[in-house]
Design an enzyme around this catalytic site. Structure first.
Site, PDB file in Angstrom:
ATOM      1  CB  CYS A 417      -0.973  -0.012   1.170  1.00 61.29           C
ATOM      2  SG  CYS A 417      -0.185  -0.248   2.765  1.00 61.29           S
ATOM      3  CG  HIS A 461      -4.742   0.487   3.371  1.00 56.73           C
ATOM      4  ND1 HIS A 461      -3.908  -0.276   2.582  1.00 56.73           N
ATOM      5  CD2 HIS A 461      -5.682   0.997   2.541  1.00 56.73           C
ATOM      6  CE1 HIS A 461      -4.329  -0.224   1.336  1.00 56.73           C
ATOM      7  NE2 HIS A 461      -5.409   0.557   1.275  1.00 56.73           N
ATOM      8  CG  ASP A 477      -6.928   1.782  -1.410  1.00 55.51           C
ATOM      9  OD1 ASP A 477      -5.704   1.754  -1.676  1.00 55.51           O
ATOM     10  OD2 ASP A 477      -7.450   1.091  -0.520  1.00 55.51           O
TER      11      ASP A 477
END
Lengths: 660, 317
Positions: A417, A461, A477
Site C-alpha cells: 500500500c 493501510h 486507493d
C-alpha cells in the site's frame, strides 16, 4: 505458667525431596514465564543452574558451598549490568529478581529457606504480568500459584503421602474457594488515579502507525496481527469498502518519505469544511499506541470528547495514548470535504521536491497533455496503469533507490500500500492535481458474536486523496487497483501465501473468534481503571463512588465472605439417624394423644405403656415396637427396606383424639 | 520472630479469661470445638502478608489489573487457608490415653488415640518439649506415641498437652490446649545394690526337699548358683565352671517378699529394695509373693504379676 513450649531446635531438619521438587518446579515456571524478555543466554544459564542444583540435591542433600554461591551472585549482577546498563527499572529489575530466585534455590535446605523461596517466587510470578497482562498469560501465571501453594503444603510435617499431581489439586480447590473474595477485592480495591512513584513504563513497543511513511517501514506492521482497535457501530456496520479509518494526513514529501506535520508546524487552522450526507455513530476502543492520534472512520464529523479535530480532519489528543482508550465519534460515509481549496493548501498539495523522480514527472506531463484539464481522466489513467502495468502486491518488495517512485513505477513494480499510495500521490502532484497521502487502517474482521469490528495492526493501510473541483478531496486507493481483495477482503487475503504458516485460514478464523474473549478481558479486566471504578455503582443509583465508599464496600464484602467461610468451617455434620427421626415423629404423635415419653424411659417401656394407654391402637403399637427394636438392636445398620416400612407405618399412624 | 510470638501467646493466655477457661483437667474424651481453638498468624504469615502488601502497591502503582487480580487471588487464598487451619483442629477428639510402664527417672511412653470424622494432616502434639506430627484418615483412629519424662514413683498427672498445626500453608498457627484428667503410674526406681532376699528357713528346706535329685544336664555357671551344685569334676575338664542342673518339676524357688522384713529401713528405701527384689525374682523367673501394708499379693509369676506388684509398690503412700 506451665505451658510447654516446643524446644527450639538448633538445626532445622532438611526438607524432603517432594518439597524440593515442588519448589524447583515453581521456580522453573517463574523462569519460563520470564524467559521471553530475558536475554537468551541468561535464561539458559539460569535454567542450567536450576537443573544442576536439582540433580545435585537428588544425589545428596546439602547446600551449595559458599565459594560457589558468592561468585555466581557477583556474576549475575554483572550480567544484568552488562545487559541493561543498570539494575533498576522493569527489565533489569525482573532479570535480577529471577536470577536471585534461582540462586536462592542453591542454598535452600530447610523449611524456612523453602518458604522464603516460595514467597519470592510468588512475587516473581506477579512481575511476569508486568510484561504481558493478556488473558492467556494471566491464566498461566495463576496456574503457577498451584506448585507454589503445593510447596507450602509439602513443608508441613506429618501428612498422608500423595502423588505429585494430586498434591497440586488442594491448591486449586483453595484458589477456587477464594475466587469470590478475590473478585470482590479486585473490584473494590481503590485504584490509584496517579502512580505513587515512577511513570508506568510503556508496554512492549508495538510499531503501530507512525507519523511518517517511507517505503518499507510498514513491513513490520503488516505482519503484526495483534489487535489495534475494536469498533462497535450503532446500527449496521458500513460495508467493507467504506471501512477506512483515518489517522494521519501527510502532505510533506522529501523525495523518500512522507511526513505528518501537526499544528505546531503548520500553525492553527480551522478544520476543513465537510458536507455530510450519511453519517454513522460508533465507538472505538484503541490499544495503546504511544501516539497522539485517534483513528476515526473516514471522515469524522466532530472530534470525540477530550480530543481535537485538526485541519485535515484528523483527531489528536494532548498526550500520547499509553493506555487503552475508548471513545465514540460520528463520521460521514458520503461527504464532500473542503469543496473550495485555499491557495496555501493548493500550493502544499502540489509541492514536490526538486530533482527527484524525473521519469514520473515526464509521465505525468504526458498524461496532462493527453487529457487536457480532465483531472478525473488522469486519475483513471494512473489507476489503469497500476491495474494493467504488471504491478504486483507483495510484502517483500525489492529495495528502491534514490528516485524511489521512478524505481517503483518503471523497474521493480512490486510493493504494497505505501508504495502505491506514495507513487500515486507523486504522479498526481506532477500532473498538477492536489494530492496527499492518508494513513490509517482499512478493513478488519467483523465478529458476529460480539458485534464489533476487530482491526489488527496488520490492517494498517495507506491511501491517497486527490482534490477534484466540485467534489473536494476524494479518496483514491491505488492498492485496490492492483489487488482489489485488499479492500474487499482485507490484508490477509491480499497477502496471499506470503504470510507465515500460522496465519492460514482456519487458524485465522479461530483467532478471530477467540478475539471476543480477549476483548472481554481487555475491557472488563485490563481496562477496569480508576474512572470505571468510580462508575461501578451507577446501576445502583450512585453516580460517583469515592475511595471511602469503596473502602467500606471492600470491608463489608470481605466480612461477608469471611462469615460465609466461617459458617462453612463451623458447620458440623452430625450423622443422621433416620430411625431415630421416625421414632421422634411417633413420639410427637403419641404426645398429642396424651402419652408423653419420660426422660428416663426406654423405647420398649414407653411403647408398651402407650399400647396399654391406647387400647384402640394396641396391635399397631406393639408391631411398631417390635419393628423398632429389631431395626435398632438386631442390625448394625438397619436394612433400608424395613426402615422405609417402619417410616411409612409411623407416617400412617393416625392420631385419634382420646376422650378421657 | 518465633520467640516474641510465643511470648505474646503466653501473655494472652494469662490475660484473657476465655483462654484460661479450660485450665482445669477434664475427663476424656475431649473433643475440640471453636471455643477452645486459638489461631494467630505465624511469623511466616506476617512476612507473607507484607509481601502481599508490596505486590498490591506494585500492581496498583503500575495500574496492572492482571497483577492486581493475582495478588487478590493469593490474598484471598491465604485468608481461606485460615479457615482450613481452623478446621484441621475443629472436631478432633482425643478418645483415650494409654500409658506404658516406666520406673521413676525414665521416660514413660504414652499412646494417645485421636479420632476424627474427616481427614486431617500435619497435626502436631507438644508434650514437655517433645513434638510429634501425625495425620488422621477419615473415620479412623490415630495412635500417637510420645514420651513423658518422670521424676518420682506414684501417680503422675499428665501435663497440659498442646495440639497445634500450621496446616495448610504455614501462614497461620492454630492451637488448643488439652488437659486430660488422667495420671500415669510411675514405678519405683529399684536400689542399685543390696542384699538378696533371705528366704525363711523352712522355705529353704522345703525347697531343698523338693529339689529333684535327678541330674538333668550340666549348664554354665551363673552368678548366684549354689556352690554345692557346681560339678567340680566336670568343670575340671572344661575351662569354665559347670553346674548340675536338676529337674525341678514344681519346686521353683518361692520368694516371699515382705514389707515387714525391712523394718530397719525408711519407706522409700524399703520400696526401692522390694523393687530390686521384684526385678531379681522376675529375672530368675521364680514365683514370688508380696506383702505390703494393706495389700497382699499371692504368690505367682509372669509379667502381669510383676506389673501388679510394681504398681502396688508404686502406689504406696
Amino acid at each position: 505458667m506451665t505451658s510447654p513450649t516446643p524446644r527450639r531446635k538448633a538445626v532445622e531438619p532438611p526438607i524432603d525431596s517432594r518439597a524440593f521438587d515442588l519448589l524447583s518446579l515453581t521456580m522453573a515456571l517463574v523462569l519460563g514465564l520470564h524467559a521471553p524478555h530475558l536475554p537468551w543466554w541468561l535464561s539458559m544459564a539460569l535454567a542450567l543452574t536450576l537443573g544442576g542444583r536439582w540433580w545435585q540435591r537428588r544425589q545428596r542433600a546439602g547446600r551449595v558451598p559458599r565459594w560457589l554461591k558468592l561468585p555466581l551472585l557477583a556474576l549475575l549482577t554483572l550480567a544484568v549490568i552488562v545487559e541493561y546498563g543498570n539494575i533498576f527499572g522493569r527489565e533489569p529489575g525482573s532479570a535480577l529478581a529471577v536470577g536471585l530466585l534461582i540462586l536462592k534455590l542453591l542454598e535452600t535446605e530447610t523449611a524456612r529457606d523453602a518458604r522464603v523461596g516460595t514467597s519470592f517466587a510468588c512475587f516473581g510470578l506477579m512481575t511476569a504480568l508486568l510484561f504481558d497482562q493478556g488473558l492467556v498469560a494471566t491464566v498461566v501465571v495463576a496456574l503457577g500459584l498451584l506448585p507454589a501453594l503445593a510447596t507450602l503444603r509439602s513443608l508441613e510435617p506429618g501428612q498422608a503421602p500423595t502423588s505429585l499431581a494430586r498434591g497440586l489439586l488442594p491448591g486449586l480447590a483453595l484458589s477456587a474457594a477464594a475466587l469470590p473474595l478475590a473478585l470482590a477485592a479486585f473490584l473494590l480495591v481503590p485504584r490509584l488515579s496517579s502512580p505513587l512513584w515512577g511513570a508506568p513504563s510503556p508496554g512492549p513497543a508495538r510499531t503501530g502507525l507512525s507519523d511518517n511513511m517511507s517505503p518499507g517501514n510498514f513491513t513490520d506492521l503488516l505482519t503484526d496481527d495483534h489487535p489495534a482497535m475494536r469498533v462497535s457501530f450503532e446500527g449496521a456496520p458500513p460495508p467493507p469498502d467504506l471501512r477506512y479509518f483515518r489517522a494521519y494526513v501527510m502532505w510533506n514529501f522529501d523525495g523518500r518519505s512522507w511526513r505528518y506535520l501537526d499544528a505546531r508546524y503548520t500553525g492553527p487552522r480551522e478544520p476543513a469544511t465537510l458536507e455530510a450526507d450519511r453519517s454513522i455513530h460508533y465507538q472505538i476502543s484503541l490499544q495503546p499506541t504511544h501516539q497522539r492520534v485517534l483513528p476515526t472512520l473516514d471522515v469524522p464529523l466532530q472530534a470525540p470528547a477530550q480530543a481535537s479535530l485538526q485541519a485535515d480532519r484528523e483527531v489528536l489528543v494532548d498526550k500520547p495514548v499509553n493506555d487503552e482508550v475508548s471513545y465514540s465519534a460520528r463520521s460521514a460515509l458520503r461527504y464532500r470535504l473542503q469543496s473550495t481549496l485555499d491557495d496555501r493548501s493548493r500550493r502544499l498539495g502540489l509541492r514536490l521536491p526538486a530533482g527527484f523522480n524525473p521519469r514520473t514527472q515526464a509521465l505525468a506531463t504526458q498524461w496532462r497533455q493527453r487529457y487536457g484539464s480532465d483531472d478525473a481522466a488522469i486519475v483513471q489513467a494512473a489507476l489503469t496503469l497500476f491495474h494493467d502495468g504488471g504491478f504486483r502486491y507483495t510484502l517483500a518488495p525489492a529495495p528502491l533507490g534514490r528516485d524511489s517512485v521512478d524505481d517503483f513505477l518503471f523497474d521493480t513494480r512490486e510493493g504494497f500500500c505505501e508504495h502505491y499510495s506514495s507513487a500515486f500521490t507523486v504522479l498526481m502532484r506532477a500532473a498538477g492535481i492536489p494530492a496527499r497521502v492518508v494513513t490509517g487502517y482499512q478493513g478488519g474482521y467483523w465478529n458476529k458474536l460480539g458485534e464489533y469490528l476487530l482491526v489488527r495492526y496488520s490492517d494498517a493501510h495507506a491511501w491517497s486523496e486527490v482534490w477534484l473541483a466540485g467534489r473536494g478531496w476524494v479518496r483514491i486507493d491505488p492498492t485496490g487497483a492492483v489487488r482489489p481483495e485488499r479492500v474487499s477482503l482485507g490484508a490477509a487475503a491480499a497477502a496471499g501465501d506470503q504470510l507465515s504458516w500460522y496465519r492460514n485460514d482456519w487458524l485465522q478464523g479461530l483467532r478471530n473468534h477467540w478475539d471476543i474473549v480477549n476483548r472481554w478481558w481487555d475491557q472488563g479486566v485490563i481496562g477496569f481503571d480508576a474512572l470505571r471504578q468510580r462508575g461501578l455503582l451507577t446501576p445502583f443509583g450512585i453516580r460517583d463512588t469515592d475511595t471511602a465508599t469503596l473502602g467500606i464496600l471492600l470491608a463489608v464484602s470481605s466480612v461477608l465472605f469471611i462469615a460465609i467461610g466461617l459458617a462453612w468451617a463451623l458447620l458440623r455434620r452430625r450423622p443422621r439417624d433416620p430411625l431415630r427421626d421416625a421414632l421422634r415423629e411417633l413420639e410427637r404423635k403419641l404426645a398429642r394423644m396424651g402419652v408423653v415419653r419420660g426422660l428416663a424411659e426406654g423405647p420398649q417401656h414407653y411403647l408398651s405403656r402407650a399400647a396399654r394407654a391406647l387400647p384402640g391402637q394396641r396391635d399397631e403399637l406393639a408391631r411398631l415396637m417390635s419393628c423398632y427394636l429389631e431395626l435398632r438392636y438386631a442390625h448394625d445398620e438397619p436394612p433400608p427396606e424395613s426402615l422405609r416400612m417402619f417410616q411409612r407405618t409411623v407416617q400412617d399412624f393416625r392420631v385419634v383424639n382420646v376422650v378421657k | 520472630m518465633r520467640d516474641p510470638l510465643q511470648r505474646f501467646q503466653r501473655w494472652a493466655e494469662q490475660r484473657l479469661p476465655a483462654l484460661t477457661r479450660f485450665r482445669r483437667p477434664e475427663s476424656l474424651p475431649i473433643e475440640l470445638h471453636r471455643r477452645r481453638i486459638y489461631i494467630v498468624p505465624s511469623g511466616f504469615g506476617i512476612g507473607f502478608s507484607i509481601l502481599l502488601l508490596v505486590m498490591l502497591v506494585g500492581a496498583l502503582n503500575y495500574a496492572n489489573n492482571a497483577a492486581l487480580l493475582l495478588t487478590c487471588l493469593l490474598g484471598a487464598a491465604s485468608a481461606a487457608s485460615m479457615l482450613v487451619a481452623f478446621r484441621s483442629l475443629d472436631g478432633l477428639r482425643l478418645s483415650h490415653i494409654r500409658a506404658g510402664h516406666a520406673i521413676a527417672g525414665q521416660a514413660i511412653e504414652l499412646t494417645l488415640a485421636f479420632d476424627s470424622s474427616r481427614q486431617r494432616n500435619a497435626i502436631r502434639l507438644d508434650l514437655s518439649g517433645d513434638t510429634v506430627a501425625f495425620a488422621i484418615d477419615a473415620n479412623t483412629t490415630a495412635q500417637v506415641k510420645l514420651t513423658l519424662p518422670t521424676v518420682q514413683r506414684g501417680w503422675q498427672p499428665l501435663p497440659r498437652l498442646r495440639l497445634w498445626s500450621t496446616w495448610p500453608l504455614g501462614l497461620f498457627r492454630v492451637w488448643s490446649w488439652l488437659y486430660p484428667d488422667q495420671s500415669v503410674l510411675v514405678w519405683p526406681r529399684p536400689e542399685v545394690a543390696g542384699p538378696s532376699p533371705h528366704a525363711p528357713a523352712d522355705d529353704a528346706r522345703h525347697m531343698r526337699l523338693h529339689r529333684g535329685d535327678e541330674l538333668a544336664a550340666l549348664r554354665d555357671y551363673r552368678a548366684g548358683d549354689p556352690q554345692r551344685h557346681i560339678a567340680w569334676k566336670a568343670s575340671a575338664r572344661h575351662d569354665h565352671l559347670l553346674v548340675k542342673d536338676f529337674e525341678q518339676p514344681q519346686s521353683r524357688p518361692q520368694w516371699q517378699l515382705d514389707w515387714r522384713q525391712l523394718s530397719a529401713l525408711d519407706n522409700e528405701a524399703r520400696i526401692a529394695r522390694l523393687a530390686r527384689w521384684l526385678n531379681e525374682a522376675q529375672a530368675q523367673r521364680c514365683s514370688y509373693s508380696l506383702w505390703l501394708p494393706g495389700n497382699e499379693i499371692a504368690s505367682n509369676s509372669g509379667p502381669l504379676h510383676y506389673a501388679r506388684c510394681m504398681s502396688a509398690l508404686a502406689q504406696l503412700p
